[in-house]
Scaffold this motif. Sequence first.
Motif, short mmCIF file in Angstrom:
data_model
loop_
_atom_site.label_atom_id
_atom_site.label_comp_id
_atom_site.label_asym_id
_atom_site.label_seq_id
_atom_site.Cartn_x
_atom_site.Cartn_y
_atom_site.Cartn_z
N ARG A 93 0.83 -1.21 0.00
CA ARG A 93 0.00 0.00 0.00
C ARG A 93 0.86 1.25 0.00
O ARG A 93 0.54 2.24 -0.67
N LEU A 94 1.97 1.21 0.73
CA LEU A 94 2.87 2.35 0.77
C LEU A 94 3.42 2.65 -0.62
O LEU A 94 3.45 3.80 -1.07
N LYS A 95 3.85 1.61 -1.32
CA LYS A 95 4.38 1.80 -2.67
C LYS A 95 3.29 2.22 -3.64
O LYS A 95 3.53 3.02 -4.56
N SER A 96 2.10 1.72 -3.43
CA SER A 96 1.01 2.04 -4.34
C SER A 96 0.63 3.51 -4.29
O SER A 96 0.37 4.14 -5.33
N ILE A 97 0.61 4.10 -3.08
CA ILE A 97 0.23 5.51 -3.03
C ILE A 97 1.29 6.39 -3.68
O ILE A 97 0.96 7.44 -4.24
N THR A 98 2.56 5.96 -3.64
CA THR A 98 3.58 6.75 -4.33
C THR A 98 3.39 6.65 -5.84
O THR A 98 3.66 7.61 -6.57
N ARG A 99 2.92 5.50 -6.30
CA ARG A 99 2.60 5.36 -7.73
C ARG A 99 1.44 6.29 -8.09
O ARG A 99 1.46 6.96 -9.13
N GLY A 100 0.41 6.35 -7.24
CA GLY A 100 -0.69 7.28 -7.46
C GLY A 100 -0.21 8.72 -7.47
O GLY A 100 -0.71 9.56 -8.25
N TYR A 101 0.75 9.02 -6.64
CA TYR A 101 1.35 10.36 -6.55
C TYR A 101 1.95 10.75 -7.90
O TYR A 101 1.68 11.82 -8.45
N PHE A 109 15.22 13.42 -15.97
CA PHE A 109 15.69 12.04 -16.04
C PHE A 109 16.18 11.71 -17.44
O PHE A 109 15.60 12.13 -18.44
N TRP A 110 17.24 10.94 -17.50
CA TRP A 110 17.86 10.57 -18.77
C TRP A 110 17.10 9.46 -19.47
O TRP A 110 17.25 9.24 -20.66
N SER A 111 16.27 8.76 -18.72
CA SER A 111 15.56 7.61 -19.28
C SER A 111 14.11 7.97 -19.53
O SER A 111 13.45 8.61 -18.72
N SER A 112 13.59 7.53 -20.68
CA SER A 112 12.17 7.75 -20.97
C SER A 112 11.31 6.67 -20.34
O SER A 112 10.09 6.77 -20.31
N ALA A 113 11.95 5.61 -19.85
CA ALA A 113 11.21 4.50 -19.23
C ALA A 113 10.95 4.85 -17.77
O ALA A 113 11.50 4.24 -16.86
N SER A 114 10.10 5.85 -17.55
CA SER A 114 9.91 6.38 -16.20
C SER A 114 9.30 5.36 -15.25
O SER A 114 9.58 5.38 -14.06
N ASP A 115 8.45 4.45 -15.76
CA ASP A 115 7.82 3.48 -14.87
C ASP A 115 8.85 2.54 -14.26
O ASP A 115 8.86 2.31 -13.06
N GLY A 116 9.73 2.00 -15.10
CA GLY A 116 10.75 1.12 -14.58
C GLY A 116 11.71 1.84 -13.66
O GLY A 116 12.13 1.30 -12.63
N LEU A 117 12.07 3.06 -14.02
CA LEU A 117 12.96 3.85 -13.18
C LEU A 117 12.29 4.16 -11.85
O LEU A 117 12.91 4.07 -10.78
N PHE A 118 11.02 4.51 -11.90
CA PHE A 118 10.27 4.81 -10.68
C PHE A 118 10.24 3.60 -9.76
O PHE A 118 10.50 3.72 -8.56
N ASP A 119 9.93 2.43 -10.29
CA ASP A 119 9.86 1.22 -9.47
C ASP A 119 11.21 0.92 -8.84
O ASP A 119 11.28 0.50 -7.67
N ALA A 120 12.29 1.15 -9.59
CA ALA A 120 13.63 0.89 -9.06
C ALA A 120 13.95 1.85 -7.92
O ALA A 120 14.49 1.45 -6.88
N VAL A 121 13.60 3.12 -8.09
CA VAL A 121 13.85 4.10 -7.04
C VAL A 121 13.01 3.81 -5.80
O VAL A 121 13.49 3.93 -4.67
N MET A 122 11.78 3.38 -6.01
CA MET A 122 10.89 3.14 -4.89
C MET A 122 11.27 1.89 -4.08
O MET A 122 10.67 1.64 -3.02
N THR A 123 12.24 1.11 -4.55
CA THR A 123 12.72 0.02 -3.70
C THR A 123 13.35 0.57 -2.42
O THR A 123 13.52 -0.17 -1.44
#
Length: 215
Positions: A91-99, A173-187
């Motif tokens: 849930r914590l990670k999910s709300i950051t995705r919603g953010y 950000f240098w990468s256009s793959a923001s979803d993958g980058l976001f998930d990696a950062v949110m670890t």
Amino acid sequence: MSEATLKKPHHHGNLREALVLAGLQLLEEGGPEALTLRRCAALAGVSHAAPAHHFDGLPGLRKAIADEGFRRFRNYMVDAEVLGEQTDRGRLKSITRGYLNFARDNRALFLLIFGYDLTGSRDSHADAGHFAYDPLRRCCAPFVPKGVAPEVIEAQVWSLAHGFASLYLAGRFWSSASDGLFDAVMTLLDGVGAPAGVGMAGLGTAGLGKGGETA
């Protein structure tokens, strides 16, 4: 959506709402520079003097739009929470995705709602901001170590999510793959609340008022 698409049947007690919706449309289409009282009135199909009866000039209209923005922002986080993994960490990670999703879908509105200083404010605008903050506070609560002020953990998570969203909107950000980058950062959220990994020493009273109560 063009100005011509917003029709004029907004004269039955919903004029304020119509003006806010018109303002949101102008903000979405043209950014902050496009938001004026005259344009908002024209889009809502009323006289240019009408906004003066509902708002204290353009700042008042902006605050009303921001209040609606905070409501939508909260809904993004709650919706993401409901759809995500139903564990405390999930849930914590999910709300950051919603953010992030809100920031991406509502760039100008995101910048508007975080453009106000709510320090010491007790008006309805501050209430809207605090209401939008509730999902983050609630999802951080399971990770607050004993003796640590909740604001410490909340600030860690908030700073991480807001920092990423702001850098993304700024094109940093240098990468256009923001979803993958976001998930990696949110670890990094995997370490939230772990005393050995977050440097809690000396922070146990941060954000606490007189008598140990939260400020």
